[in-house]
Design a protein around this motif. Structure first.
Motif, PDB file in Angstrom:
ATOM      1  N   LYS A 341      -8.074   9.847  -2.306  1.00  0.00           N
ATOM      2  CA  LYS A 341      -7.157  10.926  -1.655  1.00  0.00           C
ATOM      3  C   LYS A 341      -7.691  10.563  -0.117  1.00  0.00           C
ATOM      4  O   LYS A 341      -8.716  10.365   0.318  1.00  0.00           O
ATOM      5  N   LEU A 342      -6.476  10.091   0.653  1.00  0.00           N
ATOM      6  CA  LEU A 342      -6.820   9.658   2.048  1.00  0.00           C
ATOM      7  C   LEU A 342      -6.674  10.878   2.927  1.00  0.00           C
ATOM      8  O   LEU A 342      -6.206  12.043   2.531  1.00  0.00           O
ATOM      9  N   ASP A 343      -7.506  10.671   4.235  1.00  0.00           N
ATOM     10  CA  ASP A 343      -7.384  11.763   5.195  1.00  0.00           C
ATOM     11  C   ASP A 343      -6.223  11.962   6.203  1.00  0.00           C
ATOM     12  O   ASP A 343      -6.236  13.069   6.919  1.00  0.00           O
ATOM     13  N   ASN A 344      -5.385  10.912   5.999  1.00  0.00           N
ATOM     14  CA  ASN A 344      -4.215  10.737   7.169  1.00  0.00           C
ATOM     15  C   ASN A 344      -3.171  10.167   6.478  1.00  0.00           C
ATOM     16  O   ASN A 344      -3.230   9.575   5.582  1.00  0.00           O
ATOM     17  N   GLY A 345      -1.923  10.570   6.891  1.00  0.00           N
ATOM     18  CA  GLY A 345      -0.639   9.781   6.464  1.00  0.00           C
ATOM     19  C   GLY A 345       0.177  10.976   5.789  1.00  0.00           C
ATOM     20  O   GLY A 345      -0.029  11.626   5.097  1.00  0.00           O
ATOM     21  N   GLY A 346       1.342  10.193   5.660  1.00  0.00           N
ATOM     22  CA  GLY A 346       2.460  10.844   4.958  1.00  0.00           C
ATOM     23  C   GLY A 346       3.192   9.892   4.167  1.00  0.00           C
ATOM     24  O   GLY A 346       2.756   8.662   3.835  1.00  0.00           O
ATOM     25  N   HIS A 347       4.434  10.067   3.883  1.00  0.00           N
ATOM     26  CA  HIS A 347       5.327   9.393   3.064  1.00  0.00           C
ATOM     27  C   HIS A 347       5.447   7.785   3.482  1.00  0.00           C
ATOM     28  O   HIS A 347       5.650   7.029   2.608  1.00  0.00           O
ATOM     29  N   PHE A 348       5.597   7.383   4.719  1.00  0.00           N
ATOM     30  CA  PHE A 348       5.731   5.952   5.283  1.00  0.00           C
ATOM     31  C   PHE A 348       4.261   5.339   5.670  1.00  0.00           C
ATOM     32  O   PHE A 348       4.309   5.315   7.003  1.00  0.00           O
ATOM     33  N   ALA A 349       3.383   5.496   4.923  1.00  0.00           N
ATOM     34  CA  ALA A 349       2.018   5.293   5.271  1.00  0.00           C
ATOM     35  C   ALA A 349       2.020   3.748   5.852  1.00  0.00           C
ATOM     36  O   ALA A 349       1.264   3.589   6.758  1.00  0.00           O
ATOM     37  N   ALA A 350       2.681   2.904   5.393  1.00  0.00           N
ATOM     38  CA  ALA A 350       2.768   1.595   5.859  1.00  0.00           C
ATOM     39  C   ALA A 350       3.238   1.384   7.307  1.00  0.00           C
ATOM     40  O   ALA A 350       2.698   0.485   7.976  1.00  0.00           O
ATOM     41  N   LEU A 351       3.803   2.482   7.727  1.00  0.00           N
ATOM     42  CA  LEU A 351       4.365   2.537   9.048  1.00  0.00           C
ATOM     43  C   LEU A 351       3.438   3.438  10.135  1.00  0.00           C
ATOM     44  O   LEU A 351       3.198   3.123  11.018  1.00  0.00           O
ATOM     45  N   GLU A 352       3.180   4.385   9.387  1.00  0.00           N
ATOM     46  CA  GLU A 352       2.290   5.580  10.223  1.00  0.00           C
ATOM     47  C   GLU A 352       0.987   4.904  10.379  1.00  0.00           C
ATOM     48  O   GLU A 352       0.168   5.206  11.415  1.00  0.00           O
ATOM     49  N   ILE A 353       0.259   4.558   9.374  1.00  0.00           N
ATOM     50  CA  ILE A 353      -1.193   4.041   9.189  1.00  0.00           C
ATOM     51  C   ILE A 353      -1.439   2.909   8.822  1.00  0.00           C
ATOM     52  O   ILE A 353      -1.955   2.632   7.809  1.00  0.00           O
ATOM     53  N   PRO A 354      -0.956   1.862   9.630  1.00  0.00           N
ATOM     54  CA  PRO A 354      -0.757   0.572   8.714  1.00  0.00           C
ATOM     55  C   PRO A 354      -2.002  -0.112   8.552  1.00  0.00           C
ATOM     56  O   PRO A 354      -2.373  -0.679   7.702  1.00  0.00           O
ATOM     57  N   GLU A 355      -3.156   0.213   9.347  1.00  0.00           N
ATOM     58  CA  GLU A 355      -4.443  -0.290   9.377  1.00  0.00           C
ATOM     59  C   GLU A 355      -5.048   0.210   8.111  1.00  0.00           C
ATOM     60  O   GLU A 355      -5.705  -0.651   7.260  1.00  0.00           O
ATOM     61  N   VAL A 356      -5.301   1.485   7.763  1.00  0.00           N
ATOM     62  CA  VAL A 356      -5.790   2.028   6.592  1.00  0.00           C
ATOM     63  C   VAL A 356      -5.119   1.805   5.517  1.00  0.00           C
ATOM     64  O   VAL A 356      -5.521   1.437   4.580  1.00  0.00           O
ATOM     65  N   PHE A 357      -3.639   1.589   5.534  1.00  0.00           N
ATOM     66  CA  PHE A 357      -2.999   1.326   4.196  1.00  0.00           C
ATOM     67  C   PHE A 357      -3.159  -0.123   3.887  1.00  0.00           C
ATOM     68  O   PHE A 357      -3.504  -0.500   2.637  1.00  0.00           O
ATOM     69  N   SER A 358      -3.269  -1.208   4.739  1.00  0.00           N
ATOM     70  CA  SER A 358      -3.446  -2.469   4.680  1.00  0.00           C
ATOM     71  C   SER A 358      -4.982  -2.537   3.908  1.00  0.00           C
ATOM     72  O   SER A 358      -5.087  -3.407   3.126  1.00  0.00           O
ATOM     73  N   ASP A 359      -6.036  -1.851   4.364  1.00  0.00           N
ATOM     74  CA  ASP A 359      -7.351  -2.123   4.095  1.00  0.00           C
ATOM     75  C   ASP A 359      -7.504  -1.284   2.617  1.00  0.00           C
ATOM     76  O   ASP A 359      -8.179  -2.000   1.697  1.00  0.00           O
ATOM     77  N   GLU A 360      -6.609  -0.416   2.328  1.00  0.00           N
ATOM     78  CA  GLU A 360      -6.496   0.233   0.884  1.00  0.00           C
ATOM     79  C   GLU A 360      -5.889  -0.969  -0.079  1.00  0.00           C
ATOM     80  O   GLU A 360      -6.601  -1.173  -1.310  1.00  0.00           O
ATOM     81  N   LEU A 361      -4.976  -1.605   0.204  1.00  0.00           N
ATOM     82  CA  LEU A 361      -4.372  -2.759  -0.498  1.00  0.00           C
ATOM     83  C   LEU A 361      -5.159  -3.651  -0.717  1.00  0.00           C
ATOM     84  O   LEU A 361      -5.395  -4.063  -1.921  1.00  0.00           O
ATOM     85  N   ARG A 362      -5.663  -4.140   0.269  1.00  0.00           N
ATOM     86  CA  ARG A 362      -6.844  -5.216   0.076  1.00  0.00           C
ATOM     87  C   ARG A 362      -7.899  -4.772  -0.559  1.00  0.00           C
ATOM     88  O   ARG A 362      -8.278  -5.842  -1.576  1.00  0.00           O
ATOM     89  N   SER A 363      -8.454  -3.847  -0.339  1.00  0.00           N
ATOM     90  CA  SER A 363      -9.477  -3.269  -1.352  1.00  0.00           C
ATOM     91  C   SER A 363      -9.352  -3.211  -2.632  1.00  0.00           C
ATOM     92  O   SER A 363      -9.993  -3.670  -3.651  1.00  0.00           O
TER      93      SER A 363
END
Length: 368
Positions: A341-363
């Protein structure tokens, strides 16, 4: 594969400006704000910026920054971005967008996932009926069949990973269910919703609470999906003819997942919101994009066998402005090996929180 460049004529842009300027505004109930749908006050503000401040040519150049191609698969022209990672052993990753967004959903994470050592070969197609792919609507399962041919026959990958949300979730889930020998790992930001067909005796208390939330949400915010699944053609005439109507419908969906002050943030910013709307407008694909809901409804309610649960390892993230489904709900459909469960973001996470979302995919993809 043929190289592709976005190049919209000045005639189309002039026509757009004229249509916006000639809008017949309906007016709104005093004090209605956003409670009756998209606020007219806000819509006038953003459409004024659309014709006086927004620079399409700048964003068109941005769309053309990365390699794009078209290819024919089973008689359907597919548009896709293909960006190879700079690392020594990049993972092939297929990213599938949803509605009301486009392949543009992922543009902020492209440099984050293709540079460094742990990188990806990114394949970002436009779903049939969306953007620069052919204007034809097919079901999520049929899209998965097209994606398999794109990845294995056109691009030559024997195995690959995939991620998606919204409509892209359905496509990615179908990939994992139908092609487990080809799919290595899959990632989701949602995993579907209770539709009243579930046996309540098999549901946990958390799942029942989730189902109750979803039922309330459908009655208050789900009008768009009901129209798309039943009468998409009736709505298509208006949205394909009026850019302000198109913007109002798409923005109304954004308002369903975010408070008014965060609508532009949810799409990644005002320019990002308008670029996304522009892709629908210049390609005239709003009708076919909505019609995909009808294709999925026919598949779901027309007697097709539901997809079986897949054993492909799956990563899940739950975003705070999305429906808060429990892990056991996800485990009904996929082999959950990571649930966060992430602390921030919504439906378009790749647009809204790109760094966090990229880290999640890489991880996730590099952890297995």
């Amino acid at each position: 594969m043929k190289p592709f460049t976005v190049n919209i004529s000045e005639t189309v842009l002039t026509d757009l400006k004229n249509r916006i300027q000639n809008t017949r505004w309906p007016g709104e109930a005093e004090g209605s704000d956003w409670h009756f749908g998209t606020s007219e006050k806000y819509l006038k503000e953003i459409t004024d910026y659309w014709i006086n401040g927004y620079d399409w040519k700048k964003h068109q150049d941005q769309l053309n920054q990365y390699p794009q191609y078209t290819t024919d698969i089973d008689g359907i022209q597919i548009h896709f971005q293909y960006i190879k990672g700079k690392g020594s052993n990049s993972i092939p990753l297929l990213l599938t967008h949803g509605w009301p967004d486009t392949f543009y959903r992922f543009h902020k994470i492209i440099p984050l996932l293709t540079e460094g050592e742990q990188t990806f070969d990114l394949i970002i197609p436009s779903i049939p009926g969306f953007g620069f792919s052919d204007k034809i609507a097919i079901s999520s399962e049929a899209v998965a069949d097209v994606w398999i041919k794109l990845m294995t026959e056109t691009l030559g990958y024997n195995k690959f990973c995939a991620a998606g949300g919204d409509v892209g979730m359905g496509v990615t889930k179908a990939l994992a269910s139908k092609y487990p020998d080809i799919m290595e790992r899959v990632h989701f930001t949602d995993i579907g919703y209770p539709m009243g067909q579930e046996d309540p005796n098999t549901m946990t208390e958390e799942e029942k609470l989730f189902a109750q939330f979803v039922q309330r949400w459908w009655y208050s915010e789900g009008a768009y999906a009901m129209v798309h699944s039943t009468k998409p053609q009736s709505l298509a005439y208006a949205l394909n003819d009026s850019p302000v109507g198109l913007a109002a419908w798409i923005i109304s969906f954004g308002n369903a997942g975010a408070p008014p002050e965060l609508i532009e943030t949810a799409f990644g910013g005002r320019d990002e919101l308008l670029t996304n709307i522009m892709i629908y407008w210049v390609t005239q694909t709003i009708g076919t994009s909505m019609r995909m809901y009808k294709a999925d409804a026919i598949a779901q309610w027309g007697g097709s066998q539901p997809l079986e649960k897949t054993d492909v390892p799956a990563g899940i993230v739950v975003l705070p402005r999305e429906a808060q489904f429990p892990r056991e709900w996800a485990e009904r459909f996929v082999n959950v090996v990571s649930f966060k469960k992430l602390d921030n973001g919504g439906h378009f996470a790749a647009l809204e929180i790109p760094e966090v979302f990229s880290d999640e995919l890489r991880s996730f993809f590099y952890s297995l």
